[in-house]
Design a protein around this motif. Structure first.
Motif, short mmCIF file in Angstrom:
data_model
loop_
_atom_site.label_atom_id
_atom_site.label_comp_id
_atom_site.label_asym_id
_atom_site.label_seq_id
_atom_site.Cartn_x
_atom_site.Cartn_y
_atom_site.Cartn_z
N TRP A 63 8.56 -2.99 -6.55
CA TRP A 63 7.94 -4.20 -6.00
C TRP A 63 8.64 -4.65 -4.73
N THR A 64 9.96 -4.53 -4.71
CA THR A 64 10.73 -4.97 -3.54
C THR A 64 10.46 -4.10 -2.31
N GLN A 65 9.86 -2.93 -2.51
CA GLN A 65 9.57 -2.04 -1.39
C GLN A 65 8.44 -2.57 -0.51
N GLN A 66 7.75 -3.60 -0.99
CA GLN A 66 6.71 -4.20 -0.17
C GLN A 66 7.28 -4.75 1.13
N LYS A 67 8.57 -5.11 1.07
CA LYS A 67 9.23 -5.62 2.27
C LYS A 67 9.29 -4.55 3.35
N ASN A 68 9.23 -3.28 2.91
CA ASN A 68 9.26 -2.16 3.86
C ASN A 68 7.86 -1.66 4.20
N GLY A 69 6.87 -2.45 3.83
CA GLY A 69 5.49 -2.08 4.17
C GLY A 69 4.75 -1.31 3.10
N LYS A 70 5.39 -1.03 1.95
CA LYS A 70 4.72 -0.31 0.87
C LYS A 70 3.65 -1.20 0.24
N LYS A 71 2.47 -0.66 0.03
CA LYS A 71 1.37 -1.44 -0.55
C LYS A 71 0.96 -0.96 -1.94
N SER A 72 1.55 0.15 -2.39
CA SER A 72 1.17 0.68 -3.69
C SER A 72 2.25 1.62 -4.23
N ILE A 73 2.11 1.96 -5.51
CA ILE A 73 3.02 2.92 -6.14
C ILE A 73 2.30 4.26 -6.24
N PRO A 74 2.78 5.29 -5.58
CA PRO A 74 2.12 6.60 -5.64
C PRO A 74 2.04 7.13 -7.07
N LEU A 75 0.96 7.80 -7.39
CA LEU A 75 0.78 8.34 -8.73
C LEU A 75 1.89 9.32 -9.09
N ASP A 76 2.33 10.13 -8.12
CA ASP A 76 3.38 11.11 -8.44
C ASP A 76 4.70 10.43 -8.81
N VAL A 77 4.93 9.23 -8.28
CA VAL A 77 6.13 8.47 -8.64
C VAL A 77 5.98 7.95 -10.08
N ILE A 78 4.80 7.45 -10.40
CA ILE A 78 4.55 6.96 -11.76
C ILE A 78 4.67 8.09 -12.77
N GLU A 79 4.17 9.26 -12.41
CA GLU A 79 4.27 10.42 -13.29
C GLU A 79 5.73 10.79 -13.55
N LYS A 80 6.58 10.58 -12.55
CA LYS A 80 7.99 10.95 -12.65
C LYS A 80 8.81 9.95 -13.46
N ILE A 81 8.62 8.65 -13.20
CA ILE A 81 9.47 7.64 -13.84
C ILE A 81 8.79 6.94 -15.02
N GLY A 82 7.47 7.12 -15.17
CA GLY A 82 6.76 6.48 -16.27
C GLY A 82 6.62 7.41 -17.46
N ILE A 83 5.94 6.92 -18.48
CA ILE A 83 5.67 7.71 -19.68
C ILE A 83 4.15 7.73 -19.88
N GLU A 84 3.55 8.91 -19.85
CA GLU A 84 2.11 8.96 -20.00
C GLU A 84 1.70 8.77 -21.46
N ILE A 85 0.63 8.02 -21.64
CA ILE A 85 0.10 7.71 -22.96
C ILE A 85 -1.29 8.33 -23.09
N THR A 86 -1.48 9.14 -24.10
CA THR A 86 -2.77 9.77 -24.32
C THR A 86 -3.61 8.94 -25.29
N PRO A 87 -4.75 8.40 -24.86
CA PRO A 87 -5.61 7.61 -25.75
C PRO A 87 -6.03 8.42 -26.97
N LYS A 88 -6.14 7.72 -28.12
CA LYS A 88 -6.53 8.38 -29.36
C LYS A 88 -7.65 7.57 -30.04
#
Length: 211
Positions: free
Chosen positions: A162-187
């Motif tokens: 979120w703090t990266q918005q100060k550097n002009g970032k407007k979103s979180i890239p999907l590849d970053v979310i894939e790396k640091i997040g945990i994917e959940i498969t709907p059931k």
């Protein structure tokens, strides 16, 4: 009915898509998007599953509303014409799981390559920081509706990004979310098995802290 924020801005909620009830084979992917069901509704169903199976107690937080205009078309009925949110909301859900306090937000986007920061608000970030300071497990569930993919992202990482918005970032890239997040498969049940991601997160944090 017209709902307004404390500053007078009109609130426009996304309307759920109309859908017909159809039978879904158990071997098919449990995609609630195919049934016209919103992400939030799928989480609510999951919370009910967890509650009835004595796995967790998690509820959606009610939002205080002040009614300012009511129409009485007849004595037995009242129609709310205008109302205000009394205060800014914090996060969508909170509860208890195995002694852990859970506090989380659910967000969705149609974007395929990134998750926009505009989906979050300053007061939500401050609330997450306060929960983390008290030792709670705080996170967001991110749903990419166009991709039918769901991710658990802990609030520490979200706040850092979120703090990266100060550097002009407007979103979180999907590849970053894939790396640091945990994917959940709907059931089928629970629809969004987010407690599986919570377990993985707790184990990861325990190993990190050497516990």
């Amino acid at each position: 009915m017209v709902l307004k924020y404390p500053n007078g801005q009109i609130y426009q909620a996304a309307l759920p898509a109309k859908h017909k009830q159809t039978k879904v084979k158990t071997q098919e992917t449990a995609s609630f998007s195919n049934r016209g069901m919103r992400f939030e509704e799928a989480i609510n169903e999951s919370n009910l599953y967890y509650l009835t199976h004595n796995q967790a107690v998690v509820h959606k937080k009610p939002t205080p509303i002040q009614i300012v205009n009511v129409d009485y078309p007849k004595r037995s009925a009242a129609v709310i014409k205008e109302a205000y949110f009394k205060e800014a909301s914090t996060t969508d859900y909170n509860g208890v799981y195995r002694g852990f306090y859970l506090d989380f937000e659910a967000k969705e986007t149609k974007n395929k390559a990134s998750f926009p920061f505009k989906n979050f608000h300053d007061h939500q970030i401050r609330h997450m920081e306060a929960c983390l300071a008290q030792g709670g497990i705080c996170f967001v569930l991110l749903w990419f509706s166009s991709l039918h993919r769901c991710f658990f992202l802990d609030s520490k990482n979200l706040i850092s990004l979120w703090t990266q918005q100060k550097n002009g970032k407007k979103s979180i890239p999907l590849d970053v979310i894939e790396k640091i997040g945990i994917e959940i498969t709907p059931k089928i049940a629970p629809r969004i098995p987010y407690l599986e991601a919570v377990e993985k997160f707790v184990l990861k944090e325990s190993n990190k802290n050497g516990k």
